[in-house]
Design an enzyme around this catalytic site. Structure first.
Site, PDB file in Angstrom:
ATOM      1  N   CYS A 137       0.831  -1.211   0.000  1.00  0.00           N
ATOM      2  CA  CYS A 137       0.000   0.000   0.000  1.00  0.00           C
ATOM      3  C   CYS A 137       0.866   1.262   0.000  1.00  0.00           C
ATOM      4  O   CYS A 137       0.485   2.279   0.576  1.00  0.00           O
ATOM      5  CB  CYS A 137      -0.952   0.013   1.198  1.00  0.00           C
ATOM      6  N   ASN A 138       2.027   1.191  -0.631  1.00  0.00           N
ATOM      7  CA  ASN A 138       2.926   2.345  -0.708  1.00  0.00           C
ATOM      8  C   ASN A 138       3.618   2.319  -2.065  1.00  0.00           C
ATOM      9  O   ASN A 138       4.817   2.089  -2.165  1.00  0.00           O
ATOM     10  CB  ASN A 138       3.954   2.299   0.430  1.00  0.00           C
TER      11      ASN A 138
END
Length: 792
Positions: free
Chosen positions: A403-404
């Site tokens: 999620c980055n």
């Protein structure tokens, strides 16, 4: 606090880990046994009521919530005079509150660093909707003065706006959840002093800056002093600190910044002082957390949080001790991995850091390590393969971009156009794609926590050395796309697997229906929640030997030391009741994300299975009229085909020469002992429906259309054509011995190191090809001839 003390806590509080190694603390910390015992005791000894009710048990709960808010503030060295604590469902919910309620106006700026969680980046859509300009900035070497813009805004900032002093927001992570880099908390004061170099955006005016610090990753292993670094907004998820409860986080809001959250429209129970249904009137509560905590709070989760603080205090797990412990382990891990190399000197690991090793200390680096594995020729091993192989060794990691995506793209060096094209072709976050044109689009992440030990680190280094260090070149198969014209290719064996994940059933001839082999994967074992039990969860499923009697319309299950049990086919619910199978209703489950409708096969077989697997379970038969279709990724090969309970496609073919080749490689490298039954044992691991012989090893990878001898129902001889719709990507299921249920890592490791004769290394551990068949009502016969009609 000594390392011996941490080891003692591990031995006492985490006996359930056994020989498992947990390296996903950034995903979630592990809860201690003491924490759960305290929580259970409190629930059984007390009566806790809804804090909105106003009775005695309600007031008790209200007091606990108040004390827990104080505990949270105490953890960050501030008081109720400095900050308010809004309890939320997690950091993402906290970030959403900021995005929805911040006083965005035309002229406002939302600036966020490239290295940020998805949920921080998502605020830009809400900011842009209200006329703010959203910018993504990259901060070279963690220097605020070195910030450069890497994304044009949705809205161009005008030199003049209706508001002479628009409010603007700068968002950054205290610690990267990708690389573990800690960003300077001094940025908080620097940004508020207008030292963010964005004058190239609006040189004629200074913004009124506020600062959002995403501390979800940081606070689990580091101290955050908000007295010294007074961020306006701080987001937290408590399961990252204590492992329990999940679904509870907090938004800490500085009292001087409360007025910026002024766009709240919705109101729910408990968040208003008064309201009328017959008039457009409502009066929000004056206290910030009361105003934003719509509805009843998750009060029992807040109780669990209070006990989390108490438990850590009792165990002596201070944040300073945790920070030192995890950083020391990280340094041990980092330098051990950095020195790993293949026999030819090629580094085994490529590590992604935001800084040089000379500058690494506990204030600049958190206990997270992102990396990829490389072969001796410099090619990459897909991160999914590394995670799968680690799983088979009871080592738990995470693969992907976590999620980055900003940090992932920046540190790995992935081209943006490559990703855009991949998304356009159907790639989604979390799917099986981990390499594009041989280059990684994600990484493997290890994250340490209070309960990690030196033994965990040593176990992982041994795993990397044993499974990926190459002492010689990768294996080269005897690959030939064109089959030898002098050798016939024969359909050596036909297998169906009536019960998903159980033993296969070899047959001399079998009918093809509209889902593949008739009755193949028509049944599955499910747990008490209706979820499928697979080999990954229960290797002992291999001890169950199903057979299908088409004439008697019956499935029979056998296992050692057990009487066999017969299970009649269920045509419909009415028939099941007539047969007294104790079926109450249809069952709904999921297989690979698809909803599956089936029938419970009754209590007798449920008890039989539960005895073998030592868990509460039952047998479900897929409804004959329930339709399910092949994976969307196969759409390019024609219309979707009906399938049973298989994972992806109708049929799977493997080549006996490829199995023999893989076995030889495993024997040569000591992964496998040579024996007479070795080849059959290996063949069973791949759970194929069709096994062919007579072709060179791995030639099947390039077959596109295959023709088999077949007999039409009614007796007329003919042929049936099948089309390849993809390669079968392998996971650690092939490491499970189908005869004993024991794990052996050799197959997956050997498969990843096979190369073809044209020196194209197999970038993914694939073995066998998926087939689809548009014909039905015909019978395949083993030992008949196979014709390859189309070759790539």
């Amino acid at each position: 606090m000594s390392e011996n003390k941490f080891q003692h806590i591990r031995d006492i509080e985490f006996k359930r880990l056994g020989d498992q190694v947990y390296f996903d603390h950034t995903g979630s910390c592990l809860y201690t046994d003491s924490h759960i015992k305290r929580y259970s005791e409190q629930l059984t000894k007390n009566v806790f009521g809804n804090p909105h009710s106003g009775n005695a048990c309600s007031e008790k709960m209200s007091d606990i919530i108040h004390q827990t808010r104080l505990d949270v503030l105490r953890r960050f060295n501030v008081t109720v005079d400095d900050y308010d604590v809004i309890f939320t469902s997690g950091a993402t919910d906290s970030l959403k509150i900021i995005g929805e309620n911040f006083n965005w106006t035309p002229g406002s700026v939302y600036a966020y660093t490239e290295d940020n969680h998805t949920s921080v980046v998502g605020i830009r859509e809400l900011a842009a909707e209200r006329g703010a300009s959203a910018y993504c900035v990259s901060c070279a070497k963690a220097l605020l003065s070195g910030c450069t813009i890497v994304k044009a805004p949705q809205n161009l900032l005008k030199s003049k706006s209706s508001n002479e002093n628009p409010l603007s927001l700068f968002a950054f992570p205290a610690q990267s959840n990708f690389s573990g880099a800690k960003y300077p908390l001094t940025w908080i004061k620097d940004v508020k002093r207008n030292l963010l170099p964005l004058d190239l955006i609006h040189p004629s005016r200074k913004c009124n800056w506020y600062v959002l610090c995403d501390a979800a990753s940081f606070v689990s292993t580091s101290a955050l002093d908000l007295k010294e670094y007074p961020a306006d907004f701080v987001t937290i998820s408590f399961y990252k600190m204590f492992g329990f409860p999940t679904g509870l986080g907090a938004l800490l809001v500085r009292k001087n910044s409360e007025e910026t959250l002024c766009n709240k429209k919705f109101f729910g129970g408990g968040s208003v002082s008064g309201w009328l249904a017959s008039r457009d009137f409502h009066s929000p509560k004056p206290v910030l957390h009361d105003r934003f905590e719509d509805g009843s709070s998750s009060f029992l989760s807040i109780l669990a949080l209070k006990l989390g603080f108490d438990t850590f205090n009792q165990l002596g797990l201070t944040i300073d001790a945790i920070e030192k412990h995890t950083h020391d382990l990280w340094r041990n891990l980092y330098y051990s991995m950095k020195t790993l190399a293949h026999e030819n000197g090629m580094p085994l690991v490529e590590i992604y850091l935001n800084q040089d090793d000379s500058t690494i200390n506990c204030t600049s680096q958190g206990p997270i390590l992102a990396f990829n594995i490389k072969r001796s020729d410099g090619s990459y091993v897909g991160y999914n393969h590394v995670v799968q192989l680690a799983n088979s060794n009871n080592i738990y990691l995470r693969g992907g971009c976590f999620c980055n995506l900003g940090a992932c793209v920046s540190l790995i060096g992935t081209e943006i156009n490559v990703l855009l094209e991949a998304y356009g072709n159907g790639h989604v976050c979390g799917d099986a794609i981990d390499l594009i044109e041989g280059k990684p689009i994600g990484a493997v992440r290890m994250s340490l926590g209070p309960h990690s030990t030196v033994g965990d680190v040593n176990t992982y280094i041994e795993f990397l050395t044993d499974c990926f260090r190459e002492e010689s070149c990768v294996y080269t198969s005897q690959y030939s796309a064109d089959p030898d014209k002098s050798t016939k290719i024969i359909l050596d064996d036909i297998l169906l697997y009536p019960v998903k994940s159980c033993q296969g059933m070899s047959v001399k001839k079998w009918e093809i229906c509209d889902t593949g082999l008739k009755y193949d994967r028509m049944w599955m074992v499910v747990d008490e929640y209706g979820s499928p039990i697979t080999l990954k969860k229960a290797p002992h499923l291999t001890s169950i030997r199903p057979t299908v009697d088409v004439t008697k319309q019956c499935l029979t299950l056998r296992a050692d030391d057990m009487d066999s049990i017969a299970v009649p086919f269920i045509q419909n619910l009415k028939e099941a009741v007539v047969r007294d199978l104790n079926v109450n209703a249809k069952c709904v489950s999921k297989v690979c994300g698809d909803t599956v409708v089936g029938y419970d096969c009754g209590e007798s077989v449920a008890l039989w299975l539960s005895q073998i697997l030592n868990v509460s379970c039952s047998l479900v038969q897929k409804c004959f009229d329930s339709q399910r279709y092949t994976s969307k990724r196969f759409n390019a090969y024609g219309n979707p085909n009906k399938i049973s309970l298989v994972n992806e496609a109708q049929l799977l073919l493997v080549n006996r020469s490829s199995i023999e080749y893989l076995c030889r490689r495993m024997i040569e490298h000591g992964y496998l002992d040579e024996s007479d039954t070795m080849l059959d044992n290996m063949a069973k691991r791949f759970r194929a429906n069709l096994v062919v012989s007579g072709a060179s090893s791995f030639s099947e990878d390039k077959w596109n259309r295959i023709s088999f001898n077949a007999t039409n129902i009614g007796g007329k001889n003919g042929r049936v054509d099948m089309v390849k719709c993809g390669l079968c990507q392998r996971c650690n299921v092939i490491c499970i011995d189908p005869d004993t249920g024991q794990k052996l890592n050799g197959p997956l490791r050997a498969l990843a190191n096979v190369s073809l004769s044209d020196n194209a290394v197999r970038r993914k551990p694939t073995f066998g090809i998926y087939l689809k068949c548009d014909q039905s009502s015909c019978v395949l016969t083993a030992k008949s001839e196979v014709t390859i009609e189309d070759i790539t």
